[in-house]
Design a protein around this motif. Structure first.
Motif, PDB file in Angstrom:
ATOM      1  N   UNK A  87       0.848  -1.188   0.000  1.00 50.90           N
ATOM      2  CA  UNK A  87       0.000   0.000   0.000  1.00 50.90           C
ATOM      3  C   UNK A  87       0.881   1.234   0.000  1.00 50.90           C
ATOM      4  N   UNK A  88       0.287   2.350  -0.404  1.00 48.49           N
ATOM      5  CA  UNK A  88       0.961   3.654  -0.383  1.00 48.49           C
ATOM      6  C   UNK A  88       0.331   4.512   0.688  1.00 48.49           C
ATOM      7  N   UNK A  89       1.154   5.291   1.391  1.00 48.63           N
ATOM      8  CA  UNK A  89       0.609   6.244   2.347  1.00 48.63           C
ATOM      9  C   UNK A  89       1.223   7.616   2.095  1.00 48.63           C
ATOM     10  N   UNK A  90       0.400   8.634   2.256  1.00 50.44           N
ATOM     11  CA  UNK A  90       0.804  10.003   1.946  1.00 50.44           C
ATOM     12  C   UNK A  90       1.656  10.562   3.076  1.00 50.44           C
ATOM     13  N   UNK A  91       2.887  10.930   2.746  1.00 51.45           N
ATOM     14  CA  UNK A  91       3.788  11.526   3.724  1.00 51.45           C
ATOM     15  C   UNK A  91       3.733  13.043   3.685  1.00 51.45           C
ATOM     16  N   UNK A  92       3.467  13.617   2.526  1.00 50.13           N
ATOM     17  CA  UNK A  92       3.402  15.069   2.375  1.00 50.13           C
ATOM     18  C   UNK A  92       2.569  15.387   1.144  1.00 50.13           C
ATOM     19  N   UNK A  93       1.977  16.568   1.130  1.00 52.38           N
ATOM     20  CA  UNK A  93       1.231  17.017  -0.045  1.00 52.38           C
ATOM     21  C   UNK A  93       1.284  18.530  -0.115  1.00 52.38           C
ATOM     22  N   UNK A  94       0.863  19.067  -1.255  1.00 50.30           N
ATOM     23  CA  UNK A  94       0.931  20.500  -1.479  1.00 50.30           C
ATOM     24  C   UNK A  94      -0.177  20.905  -2.441  1.00 50.30           C
ATOM     25  N   UNK A  95      -0.883  21.990  -2.101  1.00 51.38           N
ATOM     26  CA  UNK A  95      -1.840  22.585  -3.019  1.00 51.38           C
ATOM     27  C   UNK A  95      -3.259  22.087  -2.904  1.00 51.38           C
ATOM     28  N   UNK A 137      -0.982  10.559   6.037  1.00 50.32           N
ATOM     29  CA  UNK A 137      -1.375   9.253   6.534  1.00 50.32           C
ATOM     30  C   UNK A 137      -2.445   8.579   5.700  1.00 50.32           C
ATOM     31  N   UNK A 138      -3.003   9.270   4.710  1.00 53.16           N
ATOM     32  CA  UNK A 138      -3.980   8.636   3.827  1.00 53.16           C
ATOM     33  C   UNK A 138      -3.326   7.443   3.138  1.00 53.16           C
ATOM     34  N   UNK A 139      -4.100   6.396   2.942  1.00 52.82           N
ATOM     35  CA  UNK A 139      -3.526   5.138   2.463  1.00 52.82           C
ATOM     36  C   UNK A 139      -4.361   4.567   1.325  1.00 52.82           C
ATOM     37  N   UNK A 140      -3.664   3.966   0.354  1.00 50.98           N
ATOM     38  CA  UNK A 140      -4.323   3.301  -0.776  1.00 50.98           C
ATOM     39  C   UNK A 140      -3.554   2.028  -1.130  1.00 50.98           C
ATOM     40  N   UNK A 141      -4.239   0.970  -1.491  1.00 49.21           N
ATOM     41  CA  UNK A 141      -3.530  -0.198  -2.038  1.00 49.21           C
ATOM     42  C   UNK A 141      -2.835   0.181  -3.347  1.00 49.21           C
ATOM     43  N   UNK A 142      -1.645  -0.333  -3.564  1.00 53.65           N
ATOM     44  CA  UNK A 142      -0.903  -0.036  -4.789  1.00 53.65           C
ATOM     45  C   UNK A 142      -1.741  -0.369  -6.018  1.00 53.65           C
ATOM     46  N   UNK A 143      -2.519  -1.443  -5.933  1.00 55.34           N
ATOM     47  CA  UNK A 143      -3.264  -1.922  -7.094  1.00 55.34           C
ATOM     48  C   UNK A 143      -4.299  -0.934  -7.593  1.00 55.34           C
ATOM     49  N   UNK A 163     -10.648   5.974   7.564  1.00 56.31           N
ATOM     50  CA  UNK A 163     -10.039   6.581   6.396  1.00 56.31           C
ATOM     51  C   UNK A 163      -9.690   8.036   6.639  1.00 56.31           C
ATOM     52  N   UNK A 164      -8.550   8.427   6.112  1.00 50.93           N
ATOM     53  CA  UNK A 164      -8.157   9.842   6.078  1.00 50.93           C
ATOM     54  C   UNK A 164      -8.463  10.345   4.687  1.00 50.93           C
ATOM     55  N   UNK A 165      -9.049  11.526   4.574  1.00 53.26           N
ATOM     56  CA  UNK A 165      -9.407  12.069   3.278  1.00 53.26           C
ATOM     57  C   UNK A 165      -8.207  12.152   2.351  1.00 53.26           C
ATOM     58  N   UNK A 166      -8.396  11.678   1.110  1.00 56.61           N
ATOM     59  CA  UNK A 166      -7.294  11.667   0.149  1.00 56.61           C
ATOM     60  C   UNK A 166      -7.072  13.050  -0.440  1.00 56.61           C
ATOM     61  N   UNK A 219     -12.405   8.595  20.028  1.00 51.77           N
ATOM     62  CA  UNK A 219     -13.321   8.140  18.982  1.00 51.77           C
ATOM     63  C   UNK A 219     -13.040   8.748  17.609  1.00 51.77           C
ATOM     64  N   UNK A 220     -11.911   9.399  17.446  1.00 54.66           N
ATOM     65  CA  UNK A 220     -11.525   9.939  16.138  1.00 54.66           C
ATOM     66  C   UNK A 220     -10.372   9.105  15.586  1.00 54.66           C
ATOM     67  N   UNK A 221     -10.534   8.602  14.368  1.00 50.06           N
ATOM     68  CA  UNK A 221      -9.476   7.800  13.763  1.00 50.06           C
ATOM     69  C   UNK A 221      -8.219   8.635  13.568  1.00 50.06           C
ATOM     70  N   UNK A 222      -7.064   8.046  13.915  1.00 48.96           N
ATOM     71  CA  UNK A 222      -5.803   8.752  13.749  1.00 48.96           C
ATOM     72  C   UNK A 222      -4.932   8.110  12.681  1.00 48.96           C
ATOM     73  N   UNK A 223      -4.581   6.839  12.861  1.00 47.13           N
ATOM     74  CA  UNK A 223      -3.650   6.186  11.940  1.00 47.13           C
ATOM     75  C   UNK A 223      -3.672   4.697  12.204  1.00 47.13           C
ATOM     76  N   UNK A 224      -3.049   3.912  11.321  1.00 48.55           N
ATOM     77  CA  UNK A 224      -2.978   2.472  11.554  1.00 48.55           C
ATOM     78  C   UNK A 224      -1.662   1.929  11.013  1.00 48.55           C
ATOM     79  N   UNK A 225      -1.478   0.613  11.136  1.00 45.80           N
ATOM     80  CA  UNK A 225      -0.257  -0.013  10.655  1.00 45.80           C
ATOM     81  C   UNK A 225       0.883   0.139  11.638  1.00 45.80           C
TER      82      UNK A 225
END
Length: 482
Positions: free
Chosen positions: A221-229, A236-242, A290-293, A389-395
């Motif tokens: 899976x891929x997880x977002x380490x940083x973003x811009x814009x 921490x948003x996560x997606x399966x590579x597939x 889920x964290x918003x993508x 009760x707020x999701x933070x992260x997993x793995x």
């Protein structure tokens, strides 16, 4: 045979091959394949003209022409159709291109050389085809059989036709890449690397939307380490590579991928998470985790470049734009160099973190904390952490937080070292090799900072960290789910 505008089109004689007509001397003679490679991408689909050995013409539209070098191009071999039958019989073809900026026509006379079914060029074309398929739901149709290599015999433009458009560069990519490279080379702290990269993309390369994805190899899976814009950072948003779109294909194939005209052929009106749901790869019961993508809802251009170093792919950089044809070959080259350096820096700096030998700090007397207790729930099955009760992260990142929070709660020692975490690797779910512990800890830090609550992790010095609490912790571990 010529068209009404006098540009030549090849038709072989019955039972043989006639010589290609030569273009007239003039401005068209100055055209080079390198100079026109930007119009090969298919913003306006190229037209392939062939003829049978009996002289019967056939015309076919293409999605893409691959620039190989200054004298060769490659076309995808997906189906054994009339065009391919003609090419194998005559070894000649004519390729007509249209400049999307001016509408000018360019004609390439081609000679078929060979078909490659393996090797770097084949893999690059296969990855690009997979990238296109990722946006159209045509994964089972877009299957590459081979890469057909052609020699470019001539490049001609109609003498009376419109001139090719001249694109004004948005910035000096070479100078910008050099400036970013210098700052990446000077970066001595793992935690600063993502921001240095994002700032460089914006300030030096005029890129305004980007996501830095890191690969979790065991879970693919891929997880977002940083973003811009984007409206939301999505750390921490996560997606399966597939189902991670162009970034997932770039990671899987290890090559840079670029699509510049999604508005015409590949624009899609659904988020990557919706794609994952359609493929049955997201548990409906886990929707709350889920964290918003981050990402543009309808990007018109995307470029995904893998982060590769030491024979490993550690992630991918995805840049995108709301404009068609925003990224070109020069962007691909510049970002490929920077991503290789970024991957090398990520591996080197996290190794330095783990090698730091620092004695653990002595427990400190508890500090009185104000406010209601902070409830931290940990699901051992997948490392999922909820706070109030707020999701933070997993793995692995969730397992790290649970360990350091448990240590602080039981013995009052809020400080910890990366070496301690490495020694506890099995209990944290770390693989025996290539565990990327440093970047997983960095992901946890950045996610907590984005959350902004009364529980943070701060770095005191290399290899040393402190769990900073603003409220008393109440811990709950759930080992199984009914």
């Amino acid at each position: 045979m010529t068209r009404p505008d006098r540009s030549p089109i090849f038709i072989p004689e019955r039972g043989g091959v006639e010589e290609l007509q030569r273009a007239e001397e003039g401005p068209a003679a100055a055209l080079t394949l390198y100079g026109i490679r930007r119009i090969l991408d298919g913003a306006i689909p190229p037209t392939l003209c062939t003829a049978s050995s009996e002289g019967v013409p056939h015309v076919n539209l293409l999605s893409h022409v691959e620039y190989v070098d200054e004298h060769h191009v490659a076309l995808t071999y997906q189906f054994f159709n009339r065009s391919r039958d003609n090419v194998l019989a005559t070894r000649r073809a004519c390729l007509m291109l249209e400049d999307p900026g001016s509408g000018a026509n360019v004609v390439l006379q081609l000679r078929y050389l060979r078909t490659e079914a393996e090797g770097p060029l084949f893999e690059r074309l296969r990855a690009k085809l997979a990238g296109i398929a990722a946006h159209t739901g045509m994964e089972h149709v877009f299957r590459l059989r081979g890469a057909d290599i052609y020699e470019v015999l001539s490049i001609e433009a109609p003498p009376s036709g419109a001139p090719l458009s001249t694109l004004q560069a948005r910035c000096d990519l070479a100078a910008g890449a050099r400036a970013v490279s210098t700052r990446l080379a000077e970066c001595e702290d793992l935690s600063l690397l993502p921001q240095v990269a994002m700032d460089g993309l914006r300030g030096d390369l005029a890129v305004h939307h980007a996501i830095l994805w890191l690969l979790d190899e065991p879970r693919q899976s891929l997880y977002a380490l940083a973003s811009m814009g984007y409206a939301q950072a999505g750390i921490g948003a996560e997606l399966p590579v597939a189902v991670a779109g162009l970034a997932g294909v770039a990671v899987r194939e290890g090559v840079a991928l670029r699509i510049g005209h999604m508005a015409r052929m590949y624009r899609y009106g659904r988020t990557l998470h919706q794609v994952a749901r359609e493929h049955g790869m997201v548990d409906e019961a886990a929707e709350l985790t889920l964290i918003g993508l981050p990402g543009l809802p309808t990007p018109c251009s995307q470029l995904a470049v893998p982060l590769r170093a030491r024979g490993r792919t550690v992630g991918a950089l995805l840049v995108e734009s709301e404009n068609n044809q925003f990224f070109g070959y020069d962007d691909e080259d510049a970002l490929a160099l920077l991503c290789a350096q970024l991957a090398q820096a990520l591996l080197a700096l996290q190794s330095a973190e783990l090698e730091a030998t620092v004695p653990p700090a002595e427990p400190q007397p508890p500090v009185p904390l104000d406010g209601p207790p902070l409830r931290l729930r940990y699901f051992a099955r997948d490392g999922t952490v909820f706070i109030d009760d707020q999701y933070l992260i997993k793995g692995v990142a969730g397992a790290i937080l649970w360990k350091v929070a448990s240590d602080a709660h039981s013995n009052g020692r809020a400080s910890f070292t990366t070496r301690e975490l490495r020694l506890a690797g099995t209990s944290l779910g770390l693989p025996e090799v290539q565990d990327n512990l440093g970047v997983r800890l960095l992901l946890l830090q950045r996610r907590l900072a984005e959350w902004g609550g009364p529980l943070q992790i701060e770095k005191s010095r290399r290899g040393c960290y402190v769990l900073v609490l603003g409220r008393t912790l109440v811990l709950e571990r759930i080992d199984s789910v009914a």
